[in-house]
Design an enzyme around this catalytic site. Sequence first.
Site, PDB file in Angstrom:
ATOM      1  N   ARG A  42      -1.099   1.087   4.434  1.00  0.00           N
ATOM      2  CA  ARG A  42      -0.543   0.238   3.387  1.00  0.00           C
ATOM      3  C   ARG A  42       0.752   0.827   2.835  1.00  0.00           C
ATOM      4  O   ARG A  42       0.903   2.046   2.745  1.00  0.00           O
ATOM      5  CB  ARG A  42      -1.546   0.069   2.249  1.00  0.00           C
ATOM      6  CG  ARG A  42      -2.758  -0.777   2.609  1.00  0.00           C
ATOM      7  CD  ARG A  42      -3.695  -0.927   1.429  1.00  0.00           C
ATOM      8  NE  ARG A  42      -4.195   0.369   0.968  1.00  0.00           N
ATOM      9  CZ  ARG A  42      -3.742   1.035  -0.065  1.00  0.00           C
ATOM     10  NH1 ARG A  42      -2.748   0.543  -0.788  1.00  0.00           N
ATOM     11  NH2 ARG A  42      -4.254   2.206  -0.392  1.00  0.00           N
ATOM     12  N   LYS A  60      -6.138  -6.615   1.446  1.00  0.00           N
ATOM     13  CA  LYS A  60      -6.081  -6.051   0.104  1.00  0.00           C
ATOM     14  C   LYS A  60      -5.370  -6.969  -0.887  1.00  0.00           C
ATOM     15  O   LYS A  60      -5.544  -6.830  -2.099  1.00  0.00           O
ATOM     16  CB  LYS A  60      -5.404  -4.676   0.149  1.00  0.00           C
ATOM     17  CG  LYS A  60      -6.275  -3.601   0.790  1.00  0.00           C
ATOM     18  CD  LYS A  60      -7.645  -3.504   0.126  1.00  0.00           C
ATOM     19  CE  LYS A  60      -8.484  -2.380   0.711  1.00  0.00           C
ATOM     20  NZ  LYS A  60      -9.880  -2.391   0.175  1.00  0.00           N
ATOM     21  N   HIS A  86     -14.703  -1.845  -5.604  1.00  0.00           N
ATOM     22  CA  HIS A  86     -14.310  -1.281  -4.313  1.00  0.00           C
ATOM     23  C   HIS A  86     -15.476  -0.415  -3.852  1.00  0.00           C
ATOM     24  O   HIS A  86     -15.543   0.783  -4.148  1.00  0.00           O
ATOM     25  CB  HIS A  86     -13.032  -0.456  -4.479  1.00  0.00           C
ATOM     26  CG  HIS A  86     -12.440  -0.005  -3.187  1.00  0.00           C
ATOM     27  ND1 HIS A  86     -11.700   1.146  -3.063  1.00  0.00           N
ATOM     28  CD2 HIS A  86     -12.470  -0.557  -1.955  1.00  0.00           C
ATOM     29  CE1 HIS A  86     -11.288   1.277  -1.813  1.00  0.00           C
ATOM     30  NE2 HIS A  86     -11.758   0.260  -1.124  1.00  0.00           N
ATOM     31  N   SER A 140     -11.951   7.619   0.335  1.00  0.00           N
ATOM     32  CA  SER A 140     -11.960   7.967   1.754  1.00  0.00           C
ATOM     33  C   SER A 140     -12.496   9.387   1.963  1.00  0.00           C
ATOM     34  O   SER A 140     -12.115  10.318   1.253  1.00  0.00           O
ATOM     35  CB  SER A 140     -10.537   7.864   2.323  1.00  0.00           C
ATOM     36  OG  SER A 140     -10.502   8.217   3.677  1.00  0.00           O
ATOM     37  N   LYS A 190     -18.918   6.926   2.213  1.00  0.00           N
ATOM     38  CA  LYS A 190     -19.304   5.590   1.745  1.00  0.00           C
ATOM     39  C   LYS A 190     -19.810   4.713   2.885  1.00  0.00           C
ATOM     40  O   LYS A 190     -20.873   4.092   2.788  1.00  0.00           O
ATOM     41  CB  LYS A 190     -18.109   4.922   1.055  1.00  0.00           C
ATOM     42  CG  LYS A 190     -18.394   3.521   0.526  1.00  0.00           C
ATOM     43  CD  LYS A 190     -17.177   2.935  -0.173  1.00  0.00           C
ATOM     44  CE  LYS A 190     -16.040   2.706   0.793  1.00  0.00           C
ATOM     45  NZ  LYS A 190     -14.923   1.948   0.175  1.00  0.00           N
ATOM     46  N   THR A 191     -19.048   4.670   3.980  1.00  0.00           N
ATOM     47  CA  THR A 191     -19.439   3.826   5.109  1.00  0.00           C
ATOM     48  C   THR A 191     -20.654   4.402   5.823  1.00  0.00           C
ATOM     49  O   THR A 191     -21.603   3.686   6.145  1.00  0.00           O
ATOM     50  CB  THR A 191     -18.265   3.675   6.099  1.00  0.00           C
ATOM     51  OG1 THR A 191     -17.165   3.055   5.432  1.00  0.00           O
ATOM     52  CG2 THR A 191     -18.669   2.830   7.284  1.00  0.00           C
ATOM     53  N   ASP A 236     -17.063  -2.787   1.866  1.00  0.00           N
ATOM     54  CA  ASP A 236     -15.837  -2.376   1.161  1.00  0.00           C
ATOM     55  C   ASP A 236     -15.570  -3.048  -0.183  1.00  0.00           C
ATOM     56  O   ASP A 236     -15.089  -2.396  -1.093  1.00  0.00           O
ATOM     57  CB  ASP A 236     -14.637  -2.618   2.078  1.00  0.00           C
ATOM     58  CG  ASP A 236     -13.387  -1.893   1.621  1.00  0.00           C
ATOM     59  OD1 ASP A 236     -13.502  -0.723   1.203  1.00  0.00           O
ATOM     60  OD2 ASP A 236     -12.305  -2.480   1.668  1.00  0.00           O
ATOM     61  N   ARG A 296      -8.231   1.838  13.160  1.00  0.00           N
ATOM     62  CA  ARG A 296      -9.186   0.920  12.531  1.00  0.00           C
ATOM     63  C   ARG A 296      -9.773  -0.076  13.521  1.00  0.00           C
ATOM     64  O   ARG A 296      -9.173  -0.398  14.540  1.00  0.00           O
ATOM     65  CB  ARG A 296      -8.480   0.120  11.428  1.00  0.00           C
ATOM     66  CG  ARG A 296      -7.935   0.948  10.280  1.00  0.00           C
ATOM     67  CD  ARG A 296      -8.952   1.146   9.203  1.00  0.00           C
ATOM     68  NE  ARG A 296      -8.413   1.856   8.052  1.00  0.00           N
ATOM     69  CZ  ARG A 296      -9.024   1.899   6.867  1.00  0.00           C
ATOM     70  NH1 ARG A 296     -10.162   1.257   6.690  1.00  0.00           N
ATOM     71  NH2 ARG A 296      -8.499   2.576   5.869  1.00  0.00           N
TER      72      ARG A 296
END
Length: 536
Positions: A61, A201, A220, A238, A242-243, A257, A322
């Site tokens: 981003r 986003k 988030h 990050s 989390k994932t 997410d 990704r």
Amino acid sequence: MTEIGTRNPNAGIETTGLAGLSSIRWNLTEAELVEIAVRRGEGQLTAHGALAVTTGKHTGRSAKDKFVVRDAATENAVWWDNNKQMSPEAFGTLYDDFKTHGQGRDLFVQDLIGGADPENAIKVRVVTEFAWHALFIRNLLIRPNREDLADFVPEMTIIDFPSFTADPERHGCRTETVIGCDLENLVVLIGGTSYAGEMKKSVFTALNYRLPKTGVMPMHCSANVDDKGQSAVFFGLSGTGKTTLSADPNRTLIGDDEHGWGENGIFNFEGGCYAKTIRLSAESEPEIFGTTRKFATVLENVVLDGHRVPDFDDGSLTENTRAAYPLHYIANASETGRDGHPTAIVMLTADAFGVLPPIARLTPSEAMYHFLSGYTAKVAGTEKGVTEPEATFSTCFGAPFMPRHPSEYGNLLRDLIAKHEVDCWLVNTGWTGGAYGEGKRMPIKATRALLGAALDGSLNDAQFRTDAYFGFEVPVSVDGVEDRILDPRSTWSDPAAYDAQAKRLVSMFQENFRRFEDAVDGSVLEAAPSVKLAAE
């Protein structure tokens, strides 16, 4: 002009202000978009049927190039300390130039939905010049039923032209790349970057602006639910897990997410996932790895070998590789993207200072404090110039996407936690026995055992102590977990060194939170860590 595909004749491309186009391809399917992308040289099929693409110089981003229109409506609603402003006049010029740029071009339109809860959803029209961008956003957002497209009237419009070159003097921006956001009229203009995550986003930013006005908390986070209907929300920056921790084969994945929490419970904003793939393996994350071998998954900046097999260990293009895929590619994914009110909230942090315990129970005020802090730590080697652990504070665990002041989100979260009596936990997936370089990473087996006990409610029956520096409650003993790990100070060979490191981290928290002190009440300020606690 040629028009192809399904569209609403009563709400067509004129809603975007675009005219003089060569052709419009409306709501094409995955197969159609893949065919066009390959034919036009936008990407290539992998050995397993995914579409591999590259994004050029922008592999992430462009946060510094994102601007929000500052007008009478947003003047007192947007947190301008965190959001760059663009005048209405500059945005108008930018919009006019986007319209001119679109003339004579072949464009793709996808009509999609952000938000699985119909009462809080937003209808989004996305206009792109790349077929693979249309495929990406089709994978990521929620697709209406084909029969519903005839009545689709967009509330939000995103126009994504990577070939557009912004003029800082003319458009009031910083570089040739621009993400211009008119949050009141819900128009987003993306130019000068091929990184597809900007579209995703932009929808999140719009919902973060819109939903708090109706009492809905945008988050988030990832979310999952067990077979008894007990759902959990996972906040984390990050590298905190989390994932990985939310992708539990024994629980149903609601989303990975972005979610909302309102009167009807929690709901996914998206219909897909945008997972990091660097060093991905079938052994470590089998569910995500499996999606990379499915047709029409978009692999972004993933290097292929001579046989077009993805090499997920190759970060030569970027570490931020990704995979974008629809949620139904995950076997245990929720079909509705919705569930009731969560029974547990987990805030994940990777503490590289080796100070925080592996798990701690938070009161609603403590939860608000740590939510506003959004702490984790970078370690040496993860970024250029980082030679020792560095504290990172990203308020609400997602500062770049928060147009409103963090206190608005924090108050909403605290009130929802208190109203629904939700258990809140701070989980440290970072280091123990010393800081990064001396200690070791928290054993994943211990983290999973503690998290399992927290989510099934049994951890509440444990004996707790009060942490000397942070004031939250820490379990003393948990089945299947070594008692010593639960007391970080005891894992250090030099307790005095632990105390010095703890005081250092406490001071970082205090310094970061000063910017919020005038916006929160006394109970939240009392939840702050303090060296005085240890002295007592």
